[in-house]
Design a protein around this motif. Structure first.
Motif, short mmCIF file in Angstrom:
data_model
loop_
_atom_site.label_atom_id
_atom_site.label_comp_id
_atom_site.label_asym_id
_atom_site.label_seq_id
_atom_site.Cartn_x
_atom_site.Cartn_y
_atom_site.Cartn_z
N ARG A 157 0.84 -1.19 0.00
CA ARG A 157 0.00 0.00 0.00
C ARG A 157 0.88 1.25 0.00
O ARG A 157 2.06 1.20 0.38
CB ARG A 157 -0.93 0.00 1.21
CG ARG A 157 -1.91 -1.18 1.23
CD ARG A 157 -2.95 -1.03 2.31
NE ARG A 157 -3.79 0.15 2.11
CZ ARG A 157 -4.84 0.17 1.28
NH1 ARG A 157 -5.16 -0.91 0.58
NH2 ARG A 157 -5.56 1.27 1.15
N PRO A 158 0.32 2.39 -0.40
CA PRO A 158 1.09 3.63 -0.43
C PRO A 158 1.61 4.00 0.97
O PRO A 158 1.06 3.53 1.96
CB PRO A 158 0.07 4.66 -0.92
CG PRO A 158 -1.02 3.86 -1.58
CD PRO A 158 -1.07 2.56 -0.84
N PRO A 159 2.65 4.86 1.03
CA PRO A 159 3.30 5.51 -0.11
C PRO A 159 4.34 4.63 -0.80
O PRO A 159 5.03 3.86 -0.14
CB PRO A 159 3.98 6.72 0.54
CG PRO A 159 4.29 6.24 1.93
CD PRO A 159 3.15 5.36 2.32
N PHE A 160 4.43 4.78 -2.12
CA PHE A 160 5.39 4.04 -2.92
C PHE A 160 6.55 4.96 -3.29
O PHE A 160 6.36 6.16 -3.44
CB PHE A 160 4.75 3.52 -4.21
CG PHE A 160 3.56 2.62 -3.98
CD1 PHE A 160 3.72 1.35 -3.43
CD2 PHE A 160 2.28 3.04 -4.33
CE1 PHE A 160 2.62 0.53 -3.23
CE2 PHE A 160 1.18 2.21 -4.14
CZ PHE A 160 1.35 0.95 -3.58
N VAL A 161 7.73 4.40 -3.45
CA VAL A 161 8.88 5.16 -3.95
C VAL A 161 9.25 4.62 -5.32
O VAL A 161 9.45 3.42 -5.49
CB VAL A 161 10.09 5.04 -2.99
CG1 VAL A 161 11.30 5.78 -3.57
CG2 VAL A 161 9.74 5.61 -1.62
N ILE A 162 9.29 5.51 -6.31
CA ILE A 162 9.64 5.11 -7.67
C ILE A 162 11.15 5.09 -7.79
O ILE A 162 11.81 6.13 -7.77
CB ILE A 162 9.03 6.09 -8.69
CG1 ILE A 162 7.52 6.17 -8.52
CG2 ILE A 162 9.38 5.66 -10.12
CD1 ILE A 162 6.86 7.28 -9.35
N ASP A 163 11.72 3.90 -7.86
CA ASP A 163 13.17 3.71 -7.87
C ASP A 163 13.75 4.13 -9.22
O ASP A 163 13.44 3.53 -10.25
CB ASP A 163 13.49 2.25 -7.57
CG ASP A 163 14.97 1.99 -7.38
OD1 ASP A 163 15.34 0.81 -7.23
OD2 ASP A 163 15.76 2.94 -7.37
N THR A 164 14.61 5.15 -9.22
CA THR A 164 15.20 5.64 -10.47
C THR A 164 16.54 4.98 -10.80
O THR A 164 17.09 5.22 -11.87
CB THR A 164 15.41 7.17 -10.39
OG1 THR A 164 16.21 7.47 -9.23
CG2 THR A 164 14.08 7.90 -10.27
N LYS A 165 17.06 4.15 -9.90
CA LYS A 165 18.40 3.59 -10.13
C LYS A 165 18.46 2.70 -11.38
O LYS A 165 19.43 2.80 -12.15
CB LYS A 165 18.86 2.81 -8.90
CG LYS A 165 20.31 2.33 -9.01
CD LYS A 165 20.83 1.78 -7.69
CE LYS A 165 22.31 1.40 -7.79
NZ LYS A 165 22.86 0.94 -6.51
N PRO A 166 17.48 1.81 -11.63
CA PRO A 166 17.55 0.99 -12.86
C PRO A 166 17.63 1.84 -14.12
O PRO A 166 18.37 1.52 -15.05
CB PRO A 166 16.28 0.16 -12.80
CG PRO A 166 15.94 0.07 -11.36
CD PRO A 166 16.32 1.41 -10.80
N LEU A 167 16.88 2.94 -14.16
CA LEU A 167 16.92 3.82 -15.33
C LEU A 167 18.30 4.46 -15.46
O LEU A 167 18.87 4.50 -16.56
CB LEU A 167 15.84 4.90 -15.18
CG LEU A 167 15.65 5.88 -16.36
CD1 LEU A 167 14.23 6.45 -16.32
CD2 LEU A 167 16.65 7.03 -16.30
N LEU A 168 18.85 4.94 -14.36
CA LEU A 168 20.17 5.56 -14.40
C LEU A 168 21.24 4.57 -14.86
O LEU A 168 22.11 4.91 -15.66
CB LEU A 168 20.53 6.11 -13.03
CG LEU A 168 19.76 7.36 -12.59
CD1 LEU A 168 20.02 7.65 -11.11
CD2 LEU A 168 20.16 8.56 -13.44
#
Length: 260
Positions: A157-168
Protein backbone atom coordinates in the motif's frame (compact mmCIF):
# COMPACT_ATOMS: atom_id res chain seq x y z
CA UNK A 1 0.26 13.16 -11.04
CA UNK A 2 2.16 16.39 -10.41
CA UNK A 3 5.42 16.50 -12.35
CA UNK A 4 7.10 19.89 -12.20
CA UNK A 5 10.41 21.61 -11.61
CA UNK A 6 10.31 23.16 -8.17
CA UNK A 7 7.47 22.81 -5.68
CA UNK A 8 7.49 23.58 -1.96
CA UNK A 9 6.75 20.30 -0.22
CA UNK A 10 5.12 20.51 3.22
CA UNK A 11 7.97 18.34 4.57
CA UNK A 12 10.50 21.08 3.74
CA UNK A 13 11.88 19.37 0.62
CA UNK A 14 11.60 20.31 -3.06
CA UNK A 15 8.74 18.39 -4.66
CA UNK A 16 7.94 17.91 -8.33
CA UNK A 17 7.73 14.16 -8.92
CA UNK A 18 4.62 13.28 -6.95
CA UNK A 19 1.53 11.10 -7.22
CA UNK A 20 -1.19 12.36 -4.90
CA UNK A 21 -4.74 11.36 -4.01
CA UNK A 22 -6.43 14.75 -3.95
CA UNK A 23 -9.78 16.37 -3.29
CA UNK A 24 -10.77 20.01 -2.90
CA UNK A 25 -10.28 19.51 0.82
CA UNK A 26 -6.75 18.12 0.87
CA UNK A 27 -4.35 15.52 -0.48
CA UNK A 28 -2.28 12.50 0.46
CA UNK A 29 1.08 11.87 -1.19
CA UNK A 30 1.00 8.25 -2.34
CA UNK A 31 4.11 7.96 -4.55
CA UNK A 32 7.21 9.96 -5.44
CA UNK A 33 10.63 9.69 -7.07
CA UNK A 34 13.64 8.55 -5.08
CA UNK A 35 15.03 11.70 -3.46
CA UNK A 36 18.49 13.20 -3.91
CA UNK A 37 20.05 16.58 -3.12
CA UNK A 38 20.42 19.74 -5.20
CA UNK A 39 23.85 21.16 -4.32
CA UNK A 40 23.64 24.92 -4.34
CA UNK A 41 19.86 24.86 -4.73
CA UNK A 42 19.14 27.22 -7.62
CA UNK A 43 22.73 26.75 -8.83
CA UNK A 44 21.80 23.15 -9.71
CA UNK A 45 18.90 24.45 -11.77
CA UNK A 46 21.24 26.67 -13.77
CA UNK A 47 23.98 24.01 -14.04
CA UNK A 48 22.42 20.54 -14.20
CA UNK A 49 25.83 18.86 -13.93
CA UNK A 50 25.70 19.54 -10.18
CA UNK A 51 22.37 17.74 -9.92
CA UNK A 52 23.58 14.86 -12.09
CA UNK A 53 26.71 14.44 -9.95
CA UNK A 54 24.61 14.44 -6.76
CA UNK A 55 22.12 12.00 -8.27
CA UNK A 56 24.82 9.49 -9.17
CA UNK A 57 26.44 9.97 -5.77
CA UNK A 58 23.13 9.19 -4.05
CA UNK A 59 22.71 6.02 -6.10
CA UNK A 60 26.33 4.87 -5.78
CA UNK A 61 26.94 5.14 -9.52
CA UNK A 62 29.78 7.66 -9.79
CA UNK A 63 32.26 4.86 -10.52
CA UNK A 64 30.25 3.60 -13.52
CA UNK A 65 32.18 3.96 -16.82
CA UNK A 66 29.24 5.90 -18.25
CA UNK A 67 29.81 8.66 -15.69
CA UNK A 68 33.28 9.52 -17.00
CA UNK A 69 32.10 12.18 -19.44
CA UNK A 70 30.16 13.99 -16.73
CA UNK A 71 33.08 13.80 -14.31
CA UNK A 72 35.47 15.06 -16.98
CA UNK A 73 33.33 18.17 -17.39
CA UNK A 74 33.82 19.05 -13.71
CA UNK A 75 37.17 20.03 -12.20
CA UNK A 76 38.50 18.03 -9.26
CA UNK A 77 37.78 21.02 -7.03
CA UNK A 78 34.18 21.28 -8.29
CA UNK A 79 33.65 17.59 -7.61
CA UNK A 80 35.08 17.81 -4.11
CA UNK A 81 33.04 20.90 -3.22
CA UNK A 82 29.84 19.36 -4.60
CA UNK A 83 30.44 16.10 -2.75
CA UNK A 84 31.07 17.95 0.53
CA UNK A 85 27.93 20.07 0.11
CA UNK A 86 25.80 17.00 -0.54
CA UNK A 87 27.26 14.81 2.19
CA UNK A 88 27.02 17.56 4.81
CA UNK A 89 23.70 18.91 3.58
CA UNK A 90 25.14 22.40 3.05
CA UNK A 91 22.72 24.48 0.95
CA UNK A 92 21.61 21.22 -0.69
CA UNK A 93 17.85 20.73 -0.34
CA UNK A 94 16.46 17.25 -0.90
CA UNK A 95 14.27 16.89 -3.96
CA UNK A 96 11.96 14.45 -5.73
CA UNK A 97 11.47 16.71 -8.75
CA UNK A 98 10.84 15.10 -12.13
CA UNK A 99 11.85 18.33 -13.86
CA UNK A 100 15.21 18.34 -12.09
CA UNK A 101 15.60 14.61 -12.79
CA UNK A 102 15.13 15.24 -16.51
CA UNK A 103 17.67 18.09 -16.32
CA UNK A 104 20.16 15.71 -14.70
CA UNK A 105 19.61 13.09 -17.41
CA UNK A 106 20.24 15.72 -20.09
CA UNK A 107 23.51 16.71 -18.43
CA UNK A 108 24.56 13.12 -17.84
CA UNK A 109 24.03 12.19 -21.50
CA UNK A 110 25.86 15.30 -22.75
CA UNK A 111 22.77 16.75 -24.44
CA UNK A 112 22.48 19.93 -22.37
CA UNK A 113 23.69 21.04 -18.95
CA UNK A 114 23.36 24.83 -18.69
CA UNK A 115 19.93 26.42 -18.39
CA UNK A 116 19.63 29.87 -19.93
CA UNK A 117 15.86 29.63 -19.34
CA UNK A 118 13.69 27.49 -17.05
CA UNK A 119 13.90 23.78 -17.84
CA UNK A 120 16.20 24.13 -20.88
CA UNK A 121 18.12 20.84 -20.35
CA UNK A 122 14.87 18.87 -19.99
CA UNK A 123 13.45 20.54 -23.09
CA UNK A 124 16.60 19.71 -25.06
CA UNK A 125 16.33 16.09 -23.86
CA UNK A 126 12.81 15.88 -25.29
CA UNK A 127 13.89 17.56 -28.53
CA UNK A 128 16.73 15.08 -28.93
CA UNK A 129 14.38 12.12 -28.46
CA UNK A 130 11.86 13.64 -30.87
CA UNK A 131 14.50 14.11 -33.57
CA UNK A 132 15.65 10.53 -33.08
CA UNK A 133 12.09 9.27 -33.60
CA UNK A 134 11.70 11.41 -36.74
CA UNK A 135 14.99 10.24 -38.22
CA UNK A 136 14.20 6.59 -37.59
CA UNK A 137 10.68 5.85 -38.67
CA UNK A 138 9.00 3.46 -36.28
CA UNK A 139 10.97 4.59 -33.24
CA UNK A 140 8.52 5.81 -30.66
CA UNK A 141 8.22 6.52 -26.98
CA UNK A 142 5.22 4.19 -27.13
CA UNK A 143 7.47 1.24 -27.97
CA UNK A 144 6.84 -1.42 -25.31
CA UNK A 145 9.75 -1.55 -22.90
CA UNK A 146 10.35 -2.88 -19.37
CA UNK A 147 9.40 -0.18 -16.88
CA UNK A 148 11.44 1.01 -13.94
CA UNK A 149 10.14 -0.89 -10.93
CA UNK A 150 8.60 0.33 -7.74
CA UNK A 151 11.43 0.29 -5.22
CA UNK A 152 12.42 -3.24 -4.17
CA UNK A 153 10.65 -4.40 -1.02
CA UNK A 154 7.98 -1.70 -1.34
CA UNK A 155 4.84 -2.18 0.75
CA UNK A 156 1.60 -3.34 -0.82
CA UNK A 157 0.00 0.00 0.00
CA UNK A 158 1.09 3.63 -0.43
CA UNK A 159 3.30 5.51 -0.11
CA UNK A 160 5.39 4.04 -2.92
CA UNK A 161 8.88 5.16 -3.95
CA UNK A 162 9.64 5.11 -7.67
CA UNK A 163 13.17 3.71 -7.87
CA UNK A 164 15.20 5.64 -10.47
CA UNK A 165 18.40 3.58 -10.13
CA UNK A 166 17.55 0.99 -12.86
CA UNK A 167 16.92 3.82 -15.33
CA UNK A 168 20.17 5.56 -14.40
CA UNK A 169 22.12 2.32 -14.78
CA UNK A 170 20.62 1.74 -18.22
CA UNK A 171 21.43 5.29 -19.34
CA UNK A 172 25.00 4.92 -18.07
CA UNK A 173 25.34 1.57 -19.86
CA UNK A 174 24.22 3.21 -23.13
CA UNK A 175 26.64 6.11 -22.65
CA UNK A 176 29.52 3.72 -21.94
CA UNK A 177 28.64 1.75 -25.07
CA UNK A 178 28.76 4.92 -27.19
CA UNK A 179 25.05 4.94 -28.03
CA UNK A 180 23.52 7.80 -29.98
CA UNK A 181 22.31 10.62 -27.75
CA UNK A 182 18.87 10.35 -29.35
CA UNK A 183 18.63 6.68 -28.42
CA UNK A 184 19.59 7.52 -24.85
CA UNK A 185 17.00 10.30 -24.67
CA UNK A 186 14.28 8.08 -26.09
CA UNK A 187 15.11 5.25 -23.69
CA UNK A 188 14.89 7.69 -20.77
CA UNK A 189 11.43 8.81 -21.89
CA UNK A 190 10.26 5.22 -22.30
CA UNK A 191 11.41 4.21 -18.85
CA UNK A 192 9.98 7.30 -17.13
CA UNK A 193 6.62 6.77 -18.80
CA UNK A 194 6.62 3.11 -17.81
CA UNK A 195 7.62 3.86 -14.23
CA UNK A 196 4.92 6.51 -13.89
CA UNK A 197 2.18 4.25 -15.20
CA UNK A 198 3.35 1.42 -12.96
CA UNK A 199 3.24 3.68 -9.89
CA UNK A 200 -0.24 4.92 -10.73
CA UNK A 201 -1.54 1.39 -11.26
CA UNK A 202 -0.13 0.40 -7.86
CA UNK A 203 -2.06 3.29 -6.31
CA UNK A 204 -5.19 2.35 -8.23
CA UNK A 205 -4.99 -1.22 -6.97
CA UNK A 206 -4.65 0.04 -3.41
CA UNK A 207 -7.37 2.71 -3.55
CA UNK A 208 -9.81 1.77 -6.32
CA UNK A 209 -9.59 5.28 -7.81
CA UNK A 210 -10.38 5.40 -11.53
CA UNK A 211 -9.60 9.02 -12.52
CA UNK A 212 -6.11 10.43 -13.00
CA UNK A 213 -5.26 14.11 -13.57
CA UNK A 214 -1.95 15.14 -15.15
CA UNK A 215 -0.50 18.51 -14.17
CA UNK A 216 2.77 20.40 -13.86
CA UNK A 217 5.25 21.78 -16.35
CA UNK A 218 6.80 18.40 -17.17
CA UNK A 219 3.58 17.52 -19.00
CA UNK A 220 4.45 20.16 -21.58
CA UNK A 221 6.73 17.32 -22.74
CA UNK A 222 4.59 15.84 -25.50
CA UNK A 223 6.39 12.50 -25.56
CA UNK A 224 5.75 11.83 -21.87
CA UNK A 225 2.21 13.21 -21.98
CA UNK A 226 1.25 11.06 -24.95
CA UNK A 227 2.79 7.84 -23.63
CA UNK A 228 1.52 8.16 -20.06
CA UNK A 229 -1.96 9.19 -21.14
CA UNK A 230 -2.21 6.38 -23.68
CA UNK A 231 -1.11 3.66 -21.28
CA UNK A 232 -3.32 4.86 -18.44
CA UNK A 233 -6.34 4.98 -20.74
CA UNK A 234 -5.43 1.53 -22.07
CA UNK A 235 -5.60 0.34 -18.45
CA UNK A 236 -9.19 1.60 -18.30
CA UNK A 237 -8.57 4.82 -16.36
CA UNK A 238 -10.14 8.22 -17.04
CA UNK A 239 -7.32 10.67 -17.72
CA UNK A 240 -7.77 14.42 -17.27
CA UNK A 241 -5.43 16.88 -19.01
CA UNK A 242 -5.79 20.68 -18.67
CA UNK A 243 -7.15 22.35 -21.79
CA UNK A 244 -8.64 25.72 -20.83
CA UNK A 245 -5.80 26.53 -18.41
CA UNK A 246 -2.06 25.91 -18.94
CA UNK A 247 -0.72 22.51 -17.92
CA UNK A 248 2.19 24.12 -16.03
CA UNK A 249 2.16 26.86 -13.36
CA UNK A 250 -1.20 28.29 -14.46
CA UNK A 251 -2.85 24.91 -13.90
CA UNK A 252 -1.25 24.51 -10.48
CA UNK A 253 -2.22 28.04 -9.41
CA UNK A 254 -5.77 27.48 -10.59
CA UNK A 255 -5.94 24.33 -8.46
CA UNK A 256 -4.55 26.17 -5.45
CA UNK A 257 -7.21 28.85 -5.87
CA UNK A 258 -9.93 26.22 -6.12
CA UNK A 259 -8.78 24.59 -2.88
CA UNK A 260 -8.44 27.95 -1.10
Amino acid sequence: ITFDGTGAGPDGTVWGGEVMVATLGGFTRVAHLTSWRLPGGAASVRDARRSAFSLLLAQGLLDHPGARTLLASLTTEEQEITRTMVERGINSPATTSMGRFLDALAALSGISSKATYEGEPAIELEACATRFCAERQGASVDTPAPATNIEAGAPARPPFVIDTKPLLQEVLDLIAAGADAGAIALTAHQRIAGATVQAVLAVVRATGIGTVALSGGVFMNRLLLKAIRRDLEHAGLRVLVPRTVPVNDGCISYGQAAVA
